[in-house]
Design an enzyme around this catalytic site. Sequence first.
Site, short mmCIF file in Angstrom:
data_model
loop_
_atom_site.label_atom_id
_atom_site.label_comp_id
_atom_site.label_asym_id
_atom_site.label_seq_id
_atom_site.Cartn_x
_atom_site.Cartn_y
_atom_site.Cartn_z
N ASP A 181 32.34 -0.59 23.74
CA ASP A 181 31.50 0.52 23.32
C ASP A 181 32.01 1.80 23.97
O ASP A 181 32.88 1.75 24.84
CB ASP A 181 30.05 0.27 23.78
CG ASP A 181 29.47 -0.98 23.16
OD1 ASP A 181 29.91 -1.36 22.06
OD2 ASP A 181 28.57 -1.57 23.77
N LYS A 209 28.99 2.87 19.43
CA LYS A 209 27.73 2.56 20.10
C LYS A 209 27.33 3.61 21.12
O LYS A 209 27.51 3.46 22.32
CB LYS A 209 27.80 1.21 20.81
CG LYS A 209 27.71 0.07 19.85
CD LYS A 209 26.47 -0.72 20.15
CE LYS A 209 26.44 -1.95 19.27
NZ LYS A 209 25.38 -2.85 19.67
N MET A 269 16.82 4.68 27.20
CA MET A 269 16.85 5.31 25.87
C MET A 269 15.51 5.96 25.52
O MET A 269 14.98 5.78 24.43
CB MET A 269 17.21 4.26 24.80
CG MET A 269 18.54 3.58 25.08
SD MET A 269 18.86 2.14 24.01
CE MET A 269 17.75 0.91 24.71
#
Lengths: 256, 256
Positions: B39, B61, B178
Amino acid sequence: MKSAAPGKVYLVGAGPGDPELLTLKAKRLLETCDHVVYDYLVSESLLDWTRPDCQKHCVGKRAGFHSVPQEEIERMLVRLSSDGKTVVRLKGGDPFIFGRGGEEALTLKRAGVAFEVVPAVTAALGCAAYIGIPLTHRALSASVTFLSGHEMPETGGQTASVNWRAHAATGATLVLYMAMGQLTEICAELIAGGRPETTPVAVVQWGTTPRQRAVHGTLTNIGERVRAADLGPPSVVIIGDVARFGDTLSWFDPVI
Amino acid sequence: MKSAAPGKVYLVGAGPGDPELLTLKAKRLLETCDHVVYDYLVSESLLDWTRPDCQKHCVGKRAGFHSVPQEEIERMLVRLSSDGKTVVRLKGGDPFIFGRGGEEALTLKRAGVAFEVVPAVTAALGCAAYIGIPLTHRALSASVTFLSGHEMPETGGQTASVNWRAHAATGATLVLYMAMGQLTEICAELIAGGRPETTPVAVVQWGTTPRQRAVHGTLTNIGERVRAADLGPPSVVIIGDVARFGDTLSWFDPVI
């Protein structure tokens, strides 16, 4: 030259057991330090990385065994670092997850001793990976909680208590540390809090090491199965729908 | 000889950012593998450890950027390992904490591809250590929960939802991944669920790297302070009484 400089203490996590799960930073510090102050470790072989003249101090710390009192450990860290020495305080798992690293850092701060904290793979992550249980998983679990199953005797009852029924209501994957002594009672509390009786549970002893053993069950039968298999500490308990993957995704076959 | 043997995929956590927080096992696998499927990494320097002839495949990603669809990544792992090759699937943080490692492991299992999971220091542990916040602490917190702040777009809404008010009621230290896009809304939900408005909150961006920055506040003002300081992803948010230690125990001064 070196002894004229101020000393420093590194609060270092030793990881979950497999020596290869140590971080590069932890290994470098072990290779260079003047003193190691260590708990009973899952893998004593980590100490092989120290210099021949490194002084090793075992301070115990395992449930049910005699160990040096926490206050004495903290005084030792201050004393050993006072003449410019580098001290590694090697702790099982991660220093800031049930490791009392916060208390040691506070003592060092108050004493004016420089320190760093070196994080590590905590037992929950290590055991989950080696038994094949994703702690979060799309459509199954978007949160995971690590909990202490009992009040450590040496804290004198000052441990913050856990509201098991509130944790039952979150739906999070739960990972219990130090819970083998009252596993049946905790499972009953989680059912009382609304977790289905059929919730999958996996118990992993000596996770990530050649001695790894696991037992699978549900909230209603895991206590009995753990007794039948004679599993004790050190173990972690993984509770939640993701625990059912342990049968499917297990890849680690310990060779004893 | 080697190509006659079955291939193998290692689902490897790259840790939180500081390259020295990689595990010894992850480094060994990077040094020896035939392919790396990675990623966007906090520290691309990890790839320097690979062999000159190792093939590196970036699959993206990162929130808001184009990336290879998850299903395509999984097909790639099966394909690359099919001719006896060793494949490292290098993922930010830990593979089993918001890393979709479970999905990749399931695909490999179904395809009959051998795999191992290599756990790592997840962002919560790395950031907490480097900012000086013990995630558990005697008399303050005996549990800590990692939560995903939003549904990743690529999951097609299939992410398990988070019951913020239920998590408010546990009293656990909360660490949000996140969550920068809806931090204010989450804090309001936690207050509605019973967390005091004065609950300390710390936000750490680029934790454990030279770019590390942190903002401290409470559930009522952290959203505003984060905007004023222009903090965005990648960040983690630490919520709970232990977050107040970040002012006291911070030891990491990033040199930019």
